[in-house]
Design an enzyme around this catalytic site. Structure first.
Site, PDB file in Angstrom:
ATOM      1  N   PRO A   2       1.797  -4.793  -2.909  1.00 30.25           N
ATOM      2  CG  PRO A   2       1.971  -6.877  -3.575  1.00 30.25           C
ATOM      3  CD  PRO A   2       2.698  -5.372  -3.763  1.00 30.25           C
ATOM      4  CD  GLU A   3      -0.508  -0.878   1.807  1.00 33.68           C
ATOM      5  OE1 GLU A   3      -1.354  -0.701   2.546  1.00 33.68           O
ATOM      6  OE2 GLU A   3      -0.294   0.151   1.059  1.00 33.68           O
TER       7      GLU A   3
END
Length: 284
Positions: A2-3
């Site tokens: 996840p960014e």
């Protein structure tokens, strides 16, 4: 992994359902994540009320009252799920936070590279993990003037620069590749060789790809789900990332894959020529 857009998506959803709720109890798996969860974590959170939820880089920062900051990082495979009622914890659930109204928040992480921590400090900037972070790419500090000055002082490759969380907080491999394509900059270009015009174009490109990804609730290839268990939609709009061999959406040249360190970069060899200041003709 996840960014920033994925974490921002979760933060926005949790704001709608958690603000004002009191934590009744916390149950932990007893297994360590990136580092062991403090023995006092469950006690520290219990009885406190959620007052604010924000994102800093790839971290969720949840303010509780009486004053405490609950820090969450999803690592490589972490997921947060919120439900209005009690649920049987799924495999790899390492924390169940129960609220006084019966709702629950579950933290799952099968690879256990995430982080759960609590800090009794006056401001988030005093939290060690946050103090080490650089400029937020959607914040006021991230400007063409700032980036151009930073790039002039660096001899690293631009892709490595963008991924350095001490410089820019929140960018990861997906959005760095996409932004460099939009800005027509080869990922192996040395920072000090990037012009002020290109730096301005890159700032605009970074903001554009991140804002679009947030609108589309993030990018899902395998692991990412938001707090409602819904995948993102941004993977359907990527222009270069994981499109090796497919035609560039702009010039029809096949997309190439370049190995940089332990990561893959995806680029169009025509639109992003190495060592060349790209033209903006043809749009982004």
């Amino acid at each position: 992994m996840p960014e920033m857009p994925e974490v921002e998506t979760i933060a926005r959803k949790l704001r709608r359902v958690l603000i004002g709720k009191r934590i009744a109890a916390v149950e932990l798996s007893g297994l360590p994540l990136r580092r062991p969860i403090a023995d006092s974590f469950a006690f520290d959170l219990s009885g406190r009320t959620v007052s604010k939820i924000r994102r800093r880089g790839k971290y969720l920062v949840i303010r509780l009252e009486p004053r405490l900051f609950w820090l969450v990082h999803l690592g490589m495979s972490g997921r947060i799920h919120y439900g209005a009622g009690a649920a049987v914890p799924q495999a790899h659930t390492h924390a169940v936070v129960r609220f006084s109204d019966g709702s629950e928040l579950h933290y799952r992480d099968h690879r256990r590279f995430g982080l759960l921590a609590a800090y009794d400090v006056a401001r988030p900037a005093e939290i060690p993990e946050l103090r080490a972070l650089g400029a937020d790419p959607l914040g006021a500090r991230f400007t063409a003037r700032w980036l151009s000055a930073e790039l002039r002082r660096s001899r690293t490759e631009i892709k490595s620069f963008l991924l350095d969380q001490r410089r820019i907080a929140g960018l990861g491999n997906i959005y760095a590749c996409e932004a460099l394509f939009r800005a027509r900059i080869h990922p192996a270009r040395r920072c000090h060789r990037i012009t002020a015009v290109e730096a301005a174009r890159l700032v605009a490109a970074v903001r554009a790809v991140l804002q679009a990804a947030v609108r589309r609730r993030g990018t899902t290839f395998s692991d990412f789900m938001d707090s409602d268990g819904e995948p993102g939609d941004n993977q359907n709009f990527l222009r270069v990332f994981q499109r090796e061999g497919r035609r560039c959406r702009r010039c029809r040249t096949p997309i190439e894959r370049l190995r940089q360190g332990n990561r893959s970069s995806f680029l169009c060899p025509r639109c992003q020529r190495a060592g060349v200041a790209g033209s903006v003709r043809g749009g982004v």
